[in-house]
Design an enzyme around this catalytic site. Structure first.
Site, PDB file in Angstrom:
ATOM      1  N   LYS A  22       0.829  -1.219   0.000  1.00 41.46           N
ATOM      2  CA  LYS A  22       0.000   0.000   0.000  1.00 41.46           C
ATOM      3  C   LYS A  22       0.857   1.261   0.000  1.00 41.46           C
ATOM      4  O   LYS A  22       0.636   2.179  -0.791  1.00 41.46           O
ATOM      5  CB  LYS A  22      -0.912  -0.001   1.242  1.00 41.46           C
ATOM      6  CG  LYS A  22      -1.571   1.336   1.514  1.00 41.46           C
ATOM      7  CD  LYS A  22      -2.316   1.366   2.824  1.00 41.46           C
ATOM      8  CE  LYS A  22      -1.501   1.539   4.063  1.00 41.46           C
ATOM      9  NZ  LYS A  22      -1.312   2.893   4.585  1.00 41.46           N
ATOM     10  N   ASN A  23       1.837   1.321   0.881  1.00 39.45           N
ATOM     11  CA  ASN A  23       2.567   2.574   1.029  1.00 39.45           C
ATOM     12  C   ASN A  23       3.492   2.868  -0.148  1.00 39.45           C
ATOM     13  O   ASN A  23       3.814   4.026  -0.412  1.00 39.45           O
ATOM     14  CB  ASN A  23       3.324   2.597   2.363  1.00 39.45           C
ATOM     15  CG  ASN A  23       2.353   2.728   3.537  1.00 39.45           C
ATOM     16  OD1 ASN A  23       1.189   3.111   3.341  1.00 39.45           O
ATOM     17  ND2 ASN A  23       2.803   2.392   4.726  1.00 39.45           N
ATOM     18  N   ARG A  93      -3.294   9.514   4.323  1.00 37.37           N
ATOM     19  CA  ARG A  93      -2.021  10.190   4.489  1.00 37.37           C
ATOM     20  C   ARG A  93      -1.332  10.395   3.133  1.00 37.37           C
ATOM     21  O   ARG A  93      -0.743  11.426   2.859  1.00 37.37           O
ATOM     22  CB  ARG A  93      -1.146   9.309   5.392  1.00 37.37           C
ATOM     23  CG  ARG A  93       0.070   9.982   5.897  1.00 37.37           C
ATOM     24  CD  ARG A  93      -0.277  10.824   7.091  1.00 37.37           C
ATOM     25  NE  ARG A  93       0.770  11.758   7.377  1.00 37.37           N
ATOM     26  CZ  ARG A  93       0.538  12.952   7.871  1.00 37.37           C
ATOM     27  NH1 ARG A  93      -0.677  13.357   8.111  1.00 37.37           N
ATOM     28  NH2 ARG A  93       1.540  13.751   8.133  1.00 37.37           N
ATOM     29  N   CYS A 117      -4.063   7.699   9.768  1.00 37.41           N
ATOM     30  CA  CYS A 117      -4.302   7.091  11.076  1.00 37.41           C
ATOM     31  C   CYS A 117      -3.875   8.028  12.190  1.00 37.41           C
ATOM     32  O   CYS A 117      -2.866   8.717  12.089  1.00 37.41           O
ATOM     33  CB  CYS A 117      -3.515   5.782  11.181  1.00 37.41           C
ATOM     34  SG  CYS A 117      -4.369   4.398  10.452  1.00 37.41           S
ATOM     35  N   ARG A 122       1.446  14.316  13.297  1.00 35.85           N
ATOM     36  CA  ARG A 122       2.085  13.949  12.034  1.00 35.85           C
ATOM     37  C   ARG A 122       2.361  15.199  11.202  1.00 35.85           C
ATOM     38  O   ARG A 122       1.666  15.505  10.236  1.00 35.85           O
ATOM     39  CB  ARG A 122       1.218  12.926  11.286  1.00 35.85           C
ATOM     40  CG  ARG A 122       1.058  11.656  12.107  1.00 35.85           C
ATOM     41  CD  ARG A 122       0.307  10.581  11.391  1.00 35.85           C
ATOM     42  NE  ARG A 122       1.083   9.933  10.372  1.00 35.85           N
ATOM     43  CZ  ARG A 122       0.606   8.943   9.597  1.00 35.85           C
ATOM     44  NH1 ARG A 122      -0.632   8.541   9.748  1.00 35.85           N
ATOM     45  NH2 ARG A 122       1.373   8.384   8.690  1.00 35.85           N
ATOM     46  N   ASP A 305       5.273   0.070  12.015  1.00 35.74           N
ATOM     47  CA  ASP A 305       4.023  -0.525  11.514  1.00 35.74           C
ATOM     48  C   ASP A 305       3.870  -1.994  11.931  1.00 35.74           C
ATOM     49  O   ASP A 305       2.833  -2.609  11.666  1.00 35.74           O
ATOM     50  CB  ASP A 305       3.946  -0.419   9.980  1.00 35.74           C
ATOM     51  CG  ASP A 305       3.753   1.007   9.517  1.00 35.74           C
ATOM     52  OD1 ASP A 305       3.472   1.873  10.361  1.00 35.74           O
ATOM     53  OD2 ASP A 305       3.895   1.265   8.304  1.00 35.74           O
ATOM     54  N   ARG A 397      -8.451  -0.164   5.382  1.00 32.74           N
ATOM     55  CA  ARG A 397      -7.632   0.828   4.665  1.00 32.74           C
ATOM     56  C   ARG A 397      -6.379   0.206   4.073  1.00 32.74           C
ATOM     57  O   ARG A 397      -5.856   0.685   3.080  1.00 32.74           O
ATOM     58  CB  ARG A 397      -7.176   1.919   5.642  1.00 32.74           C
ATOM     59  CG  ARG A 397      -8.289   2.760   6.156  1.00 32.74           C
ATOM     60  CD  ARG A 397      -7.767   3.723   7.157  1.00 32.74           C
ATOM     61  NE  ARG A 397      -6.766   4.572   6.494  1.00 32.74           N
ATOM     62  CZ  ARG A 397      -6.392   5.736   6.925  1.00 32.74           C
ATOM     63  NH1 ARG A 397      -6.911   6.223   8.016  1.00 32.74           N
ATOM     64  NH2 ARG A 397      -5.494   6.438   6.286  1.00 32.74           N
TER      65      ARG A 397
END
Ligand code: EPZ
Length: 430
Positions: A22-23, A93, A117, A122, A305, A397
């Protein structure tokens, strides 16, 4: 509102396929708008954050054609607007990557400030510092971050803190700046490397991604490409800990074992067997696990994570463990939920002290964020009795078909959306 209902106690056994990261995909999708040519991206995870980003891209004129569930064709020749005010973008994000991409290509970007999240404060000061160093004026007005430049120029940038987001965002903008950019103290995460590889496949000139110094020679134009996203090392690690906590035997497939080294090292330390193959790892937990200490760090350290997943596993291990969270200050919210399940946990500042118990028991818990939510599902799978996990929208997500994949490993888990469905599950599971 959907919930997971889980009857714990079954060791997870079998094979599971890991989806795309995902990231990495968030950075890649945003960067794909920097060419007017058509771009094919494969191995995209079908998860909420990715789908929201794609919708936001469509809202500014990107043509998005879904070829399959995991492949998308993008064409950004007709972007009509550099203002991204798609309401849902605030929830993710990765939307901030559109700032770097739009700024690089059009020298102008207006994007709603990112959400994501709630795992601590952040800030995006480092992103802004980088854009300014490249010659952009950056302001925040009415909830938008607005960046503009007459022209972007290369620069020498030192990041005070190691930041995945800032590294990817500045690198992306600099790929189309005039001249040479050096970014120091970069994040070295696999997804930084993946975004750099993607940009290079479009004709960018980026060297050093994966080390702490990235050098970029800006180019005027980027071109078409076909690219496959790397496997998600956090999803993989989550299944590895699910195997460990349930005393299971799971072959986690479609992974890059090198990206999992920190996770593998901890699993070995607590008493699991981990066997590595070319693109798979097998985790076997034959006996009760033992305690360890762990501190989250930027890659190649132990990932933040993966902190909740080891936390819940240690709640069942013999002895006392100390878990230190050094990246985000608010990532222990799941500990209160875990305590409801009978865990012996204490949080002091950025440290959690966990004394393993013999058994956890089912309870009603809420997912406080994406990874913590997944970790509570692991706790539920290892616990005696039935657990209901609320707020699973967080989990959705970032995990594709989490319940389906777990069921294929023998877990008794169901996604339910009302009391009747929950009751049916309880009756079926006895
Ligand atoms: C990325 O967030 C990931 N998100 C996070 O994954 C992950 O936890 C995090 O990196 C760390 O690995 C995405 O990729 C979309 P950072 P990011 O900038 O980029 C400070 C998940 O579960 N900082 O590396 O926002 C910051 O406060 C999510 O998938 C600044 O001070 O994280 C933190 O302490 C959750 N100023 C540290 O740097 C800045 O401008 C690292 O954050 C930026 C960050």
């Amino acid at each position: 509102m959907e919930q997971y209902i889980i009857k714990g106690g079954n060791p997870l056994v079998g094979e599971v396929e890991i989806s795309g990261a995902k990231n990495a995909a968030l950075g890649i999708l945003a960067a794909a708008i920097m060419t007017d040519d058509t771009v094919l991206i494969e191995n995209l995870p079908d998860v909420r954050d990715i789908n929201v980003l794609l919708e936001a891209m469509e809202s500014i004129g990107v043509r998005v054609e879904r070829l399959t569930r995991h492949a998308v064709m993008l064409n950004s020749a007709q972007i009509g607007d550099v203002r991204v005010d798609y309401e849902h973008i605030k929830r993710i994000r990765g939307s901030y990557y559109l700032i770097g991409a739009l700024l690089g290509k059009y020298k102008r970007a207006e994007v709603l400030l990112p959400g994501g999240c709630n795992i601590g404060s952040r800030p995006i000061d480092l992103h802004i510092k980088g854009f300014k160093a490249l010659g952009a004026k950056v302001t925040i007005r009415n909830g938008f971050i607005i960046a503009k430049a007459d022209h972007l120029h290369g620069s020498h940038i030192f990041l005070d803190t190691v930041s995945v987001g800032a590294t990817i965002n500045i690198m992306t903008a600099a790929a189309m700046a005039e001249g040479y950019t050096i970014i120091e103290n970069c994040a070295r995460e696999p997804h930084v490397v993946d975004v750099a590889n993607f940009l290079n496949s479009m004709g960018a000139n980026i060297k050093g991604a994966g080390t702490d110094v990235i050098r970029i020679r800006g180019v005027q134009r980027l071109h078409r490409t076909e690219y496959s996203v790397i496997p998600d090392q956090i999803e993989a690690g989550t299944f590895m800990f699910a195997a460990a906590a349930t005393k299971g035997d799971v072959m986690v497939k479609n992974v890059i074992p090198k990206h999992l080294e920190a996770t593998t090292a901890k699993l070995l330390e607590i008493g699991c067997e981990v066997e590595e193959f070319d693109s798979a790892v097998r985790v076997v937990a034959a006996k009760r696990l033992c305690s360890t200490n762990v501190k989250t760090l930027p890659y190649p350290g132990y990932p933040t994570d993966m902190q909740p997943q080891i936390g819940v596993t240690l709640a069942l291990a013999r002895g006392t463990s100390i878990v230190t969270e050094s990246i985000f200050e608010n990532r222990f919210k799941y500990m209160d939920e875990l305590a409801r399940m009978g865990a012996d946990v204490r949080v002091e500042g950025n440290t959690a002290i966990i004394t393993g118990v013999e058994k956890l028991s089912g309870a009603c818990v809420s997912a406080p964020d994406l990874r913590a939510g997944a970790a509570l599902v692991i706790a539920a799978l290892a616990a005696e009795g039935v657990t209901v996990v609320d707020d699973i929208v967080y989990i959705q997500r970032g995990y594709e078909e989490f319940d389906v994949k777990l069921r294929s490993l023998g877990a008794e888990i169901e996604k339910v959306s009302n009391e009747k469905e929950a009751l049916k599950f309880r009756l079926r599971c006895g």
